[in-house]
Motif scaffolding. Sequence first.
Motif, PDB file in Angstrom:
ATOM      1  N   GLU A  20       0.926  -1.301  -0.040  1.00  0.00           N
ATOM      2  CA  GLU A  20      -0.026  -0.115   0.049  1.00  0.00           C
ATOM      3  C   GLU A  20       1.066   1.488   0.161  1.00  0.00           C
ATOM      4  O   GLU A  20       0.505   2.145  -0.736  1.00  0.00           O
ATOM      5  CB  GLU A  20      -0.931   0.023   1.120  1.00  0.00           C
ATOM      6  N   TRP A  21       1.840   1.299   0.781  1.00  0.00           N
ATOM      7  CA  TRP A  21       2.715   2.422   0.772  1.00  0.00           C
ATOM      8  C   TRP A  21       3.450   2.627  -0.541  1.00  0.00           C
ATOM      9  O   TRP A  21       3.721   3.590  -1.057  1.00  0.00           O
ATOM     10  CB  TRP A  21       3.727   2.272   1.949  1.00  0.00           C
ATOM     11  N   THR A  22       4.134   1.565  -1.045  1.00  0.00           N
ATOM     12  CA  THR A  22       4.582   1.554  -2.423  1.00  0.00           C
ATOM     13  C   THR A  22       3.559   1.874  -3.475  1.00  0.00           C
ATOM     14  O   THR A  22       4.142   2.966  -4.025  1.00  0.00           O
ATOM     15  CB  THR A  22       5.027   0.044  -2.729  1.00  0.00           C
ATOM     16  N   LEU A  23       2.567   1.597  -3.393  1.00  0.00           N
ATOM     17  CA  LEU A  23       1.466   2.224  -4.176  1.00  0.00           C
ATOM     18  C   LEU A  23       1.067   3.430  -3.938  1.00  0.00           C
ATOM     19  O   LEU A  23       0.930   4.311  -5.080  1.00  0.00           O
ATOM     20  CB  LEU A  23      -0.023   1.436  -4.171  1.00  0.00           C
ATOM     21  N   LEU A  24       0.980   4.074  -2.858  1.00  0.00           N
ATOM     22  CA  LEU A  24       0.789   5.432  -2.631  1.00  0.00           C
ATOM     23  C   LEU A  24       2.021   6.374  -2.847  1.00  0.00           C
ATOM     24  O   LEU A  24       1.972   7.456  -3.575  1.00  0.00           O
ATOM     25  CB  LEU A  24       0.691   5.419  -1.021  1.00  0.00           C
ATOM     26  N   ILE A  25       3.279   5.822  -2.744  1.00  0.00           N
ATOM     27  CA  ILE A  25       4.467   6.881  -3.093  1.00  0.00           C
ATOM     28  C   ILE A  25       4.572   6.849  -4.692  1.00  0.00           C
ATOM     29  O   ILE A  25       4.836   7.714  -5.230  1.00  0.00           O
ATOM     30  CB  ILE A  25       5.773   5.871  -2.810  1.00  0.00           C
ATOM     31  N   TRP A  26       4.342   5.666  -5.541  1.00  0.00           N
ATOM     32  CA  TRP A  26       4.292   5.774  -6.830  1.00  0.00           C
ATOM     33  C   TRP A  26       3.091   6.596  -7.436  1.00  0.00           C
ATOM     34  O   TRP A  26       3.529   7.371  -8.397  1.00  0.00           O
ATOM     35  CB  TRP A  26       4.211   4.238  -7.544  1.00  0.00           C
ATOM     36  N   THR A  27       2.073   6.592  -6.753  1.00  0.00           N
ATOM     37  CA  THR A  27       0.904   7.227  -7.130  1.00  0.00           C
ATOM     38  C   THR A  27       1.088   8.990  -7.036  1.00  0.00           C
ATOM     39  O   THR A  27       0.850   9.704  -7.924  1.00  0.00           O
ATOM     40  CB  THR A  27      -0.379   6.872  -6.387  1.00  0.00           C
ATOM     41  N   SER A  28       1.841   9.087  -5.802  1.00  0.00           N
ATOM     42  CA  SER A  28       2.112  10.473  -5.651  1.00  0.00           C
ATOM     43  C   SER A  28       3.235  10.987  -6.711  1.00  0.00           C
ATOM     44  O   SER A  28       3.108  12.078  -6.940  1.00  0.00           O
ATOM     45  CB  SER A  28       2.748  10.472  -4.010  1.00  0.00           C
ATOM     46  N   LEU A  29       3.912  10.043  -6.796  1.00  0.00           N
ATOM     47  CA  LEU A  29       5.204  10.445  -7.890  1.00  0.00           C
ATOM     48  C   LEU A  29       4.549  10.830  -9.214  1.00  0.00           C
ATOM     49  O   LEU A  29       4.983  11.672 -10.034  1.00  0.00           O
ATOM     50  CB  LEU A  29       6.294   9.590  -7.975  1.00  0.00           C
ATOM     51  N   ALA A  30       3.680   9.793  -9.479  1.00  0.00           N
ATOM     52  CA  ALA A  30       2.994   9.940 -10.981  1.00  0.00           C
ATOM     53  C   ALA A  30       2.102  11.342 -11.001  1.00  0.00           C
ATOM     54  O   ALA A  30       1.879  11.950 -11.899  1.00  0.00           O
ATOM     55  CB  ALA A  30       1.998   8.819 -11.156  1.00  0.00           C
ATOM     56  N   VAL A  31       1.539  11.860  -9.788  1.00  0.00           N
ATOM     57  CA  VAL A  31       0.901  13.055  -9.738  1.00  0.00           C
ATOM     58  C   VAL A  31       1.836  14.308  -9.568  1.00  0.00           C
ATOM     59  O   VAL A  31       1.683  15.415 -10.537  1.00  0.00           O
ATOM     60  CB  VAL A  31      -0.107  12.988  -8.851  1.00  0.00           C
ATOM     61  N   LEU A  32       2.763  14.458  -8.883  1.00  0.00           N
ATOM     62  CA  LEU A  32       3.899  15.374  -8.404  1.00  0.00           C
ATOM     63  C   LEU A  32       4.693  15.785  -9.567  1.00  0.00           C
ATOM     64  O   LEU A  32       5.042  16.756  -9.893  1.00  0.00           O
ATOM     65  CB  LEU A  32       4.481  15.093  -7.319  1.00  0.00           C
ATOM     66  N   VAL A  33       5.254  14.631 -10.085  1.00  0.00           N
ATOM     67  CA  VAL A  33       6.331  14.830 -10.987  1.00  0.00           C
ATOM     68  C   VAL A  33       5.912  15.582 -12.514  1.00  0.00           C
ATOM     69  O   VAL A  33       6.423  16.658 -12.682  1.00  0.00           O
ATOM     70  CB  VAL A  33       7.196  13.482 -11.576  1.00  0.00           C
ATOM     71  N   PRO A  34       4.819  15.065 -13.041  1.00  0.00           N
ATOM     72  CA  PRO A  34       4.271  16.367 -14.023  1.00  0.00           C
ATOM     73  C   PRO A  34       4.029  17.506 -13.657  1.00  0.00           C
ATOM     74  O   PRO A  34       4.267  18.614 -14.425  1.00  0.00           O
ATOM     75  CB  PRO A  34       3.149  15.401 -14.664  1.00  0.00           C
ATOM     76  N   VAL A  35       3.374  17.638 -12.283  1.00  0.00           N
ATOM     77  CA  VAL A  35       3.007  19.192 -11.850  1.00  0.00           C
ATOM     78  C   VAL A  35       4.480  19.932 -11.690  1.00  0.00           C
ATOM     79  O   VAL A  35       4.731  20.938 -12.134  1.00  0.00           O
ATOM     80  CB  VAL A  35       2.419  18.936 -10.636  1.00  0.00           C
ATOM     81  N   ILE A  36       5.308  19.293 -11.268  1.00  0.00           N
ATOM     82  CA  ILE A  36       6.639  19.823 -11.055  1.00  0.00           C
ATOM     83  C   ILE A  36       7.357  20.280 -12.127  1.00  0.00           C
ATOM     84  O   ILE A  36       7.939  21.356 -12.578  1.00  0.00           O
ATOM     85  CB  ILE A  36       7.626  18.890 -10.087  1.00  0.00           C
TER      86      ILE A  36
END
Length: 585
Positions: A20-36
């Motif tokens: 769950e934590w791995t999925l949460l981290i990858w999901t966050s990266l998938a959202v934050l990286v394009p925004v950044i």
Amino acid sequence: METEEEGVSAQFNTSGAREEWTLLIWTSLAVLVPVIITLWCSVKRSKRQVYMKYFVRKSKHGWHYTDLFNKPTYCCVCSQHILQGAFCDCCGICADEQCLRRADRTMLCKEIMSPPQADGTLTHRWVRGNVPLCSYCAVCKQQCGTQPKLCDYRCVWCQTTVHEDCKVSLEEGERCDLGEFHCLIIPPHYLHNVNKLRRRQPDEYSKLAVACGEDWTPVLVLANTRSGNNMGEALLREFRTLLNPVQVFDLSELPPSKALQLCTLLPPGRVRVLVCGGDGTVGWVLDAIDTMKLKGQDQFIPRVTVLPLGTGNDLSNSLGWGAGYAGEIPVEQVLRNILDAEVVKMDRWKVQVVSKGHFLRKPKVLSMNNYFSVGPDALMALNFHTHRENTPSFFSSRIINKAVYFLYGTKDCLVQECKDLDKRIELEMDGERVALPSLEGIIVCNIGYWGGGCRLWEGMGDEPCPPTRLDDGLLEVVGVYGSFHCAQIQVKLANPVRLGQAHTVRLVLKSSRMPMQVDGEPWAQGPCTITITHKTQALMLYHSAEQTDDDDDDDSSASDGEGRPPAPQPGPHHHTRGDKAEATA
């Protein structure tokens, strides 16, 4: 046994929590990286825009930055292939960001003013590489620019293209003749000679013009970058490439009154002005020409033509230039059409509005080229204008603009805000009171087209009526029953109420506030007196090579009314009446 089961269960829970934590981290990266990345690109782009604005202000080139070139492009400094960089819209050189300063320092742009050669001619000004697509060598007649590298040459004045191997044979004695549009270009040596004159008088300019040829009719391009589909900037770039940059003006940076002062440095009676914009922009330029007349510069008055970029463009349609330009024909063909155009005269009118109870206040005075109206079409224009001022970014497409007009017209069909107009207004034509039927709107026309391409006065042609002309000093006055009637007229399902033709029109609004407009500029007006009288005549260019109305190809009255009028015939005017309108003495 229970201990083993508890250990397996704990291990399973730990593994599930880790997933769950791995999925949460990858999901966050998938959202934050394009925004950044997007924010970083936005910051870089804004910094680049600030830098380019500062850089362009100091440069002698007309640099424009682009994130992606629309064709294979090579840097004129390092010869490397580039996807993004800057290009000069005057001379056509291209450079990447690293080579931009060097290109600006070492490579010359088009010189708007330079001395001629000893024999009075102009030499070619060559720029290497990035020649236009489908270019052909002037020597061997083979295609240029086909190799995947910086190769071949183009002259920035005559647009001649040559291969590198063929260029030597041209340099032996051939001079630049400014190419196909030599009679429209202001040569740099002409401005150099004007600058050396001690007496700046019209006869001196005519002497200098002899060297440019008998058919020399220089054109000034005035573009409104806010008109239509925001095509003004692209058109400015193309015209600067083909012409002398000094004769191309952006009206968002320089008003037409300043731009037209160049006419006073050119031979009298030869200058033509191309207005890229809507009918409002054309009226703006014609008002500036009237100011020239007040300054005693009548002999320098130019002939005006139109490249329609606005929404309505009824004046452009009446002069044969079409209802709208969307890049369907190249700029070169636009210049060829100007060469073939005919000079005609067009009446201009003064609209004086005196508010009731404010006789000591200075009356409102407007200039009219197209039409004046009071009623439903003015109401639609007023609503459209109000919302466009509030949200200008929404009204960036001609299709959206027409759709919004349709919605406002549909709303007025239900509300009928302008009903009983005949009870609130009085109409006089040449001093004669006209009895009005039950109308909601009155339209006073100077040109043949109205409402974005509708022939209002001729209607469906089922009733005989005198023809409309641009130079006869007469106005056509019609009435409409409402917004639905206007829509029927535009699709040729109904005729307006023809109230007559007159040299002077007077309207008296006795009560309430009514929407009014002059050439698409609307406002809400209280009780007042409106007087429309003849002001002056403007010299326009008429394009007779193409029909703008398919239904009138063989109609002889179309040519009478659409810009090629015969000489005005003296004589008394005459009125025509609809079935429900009667004249009273």
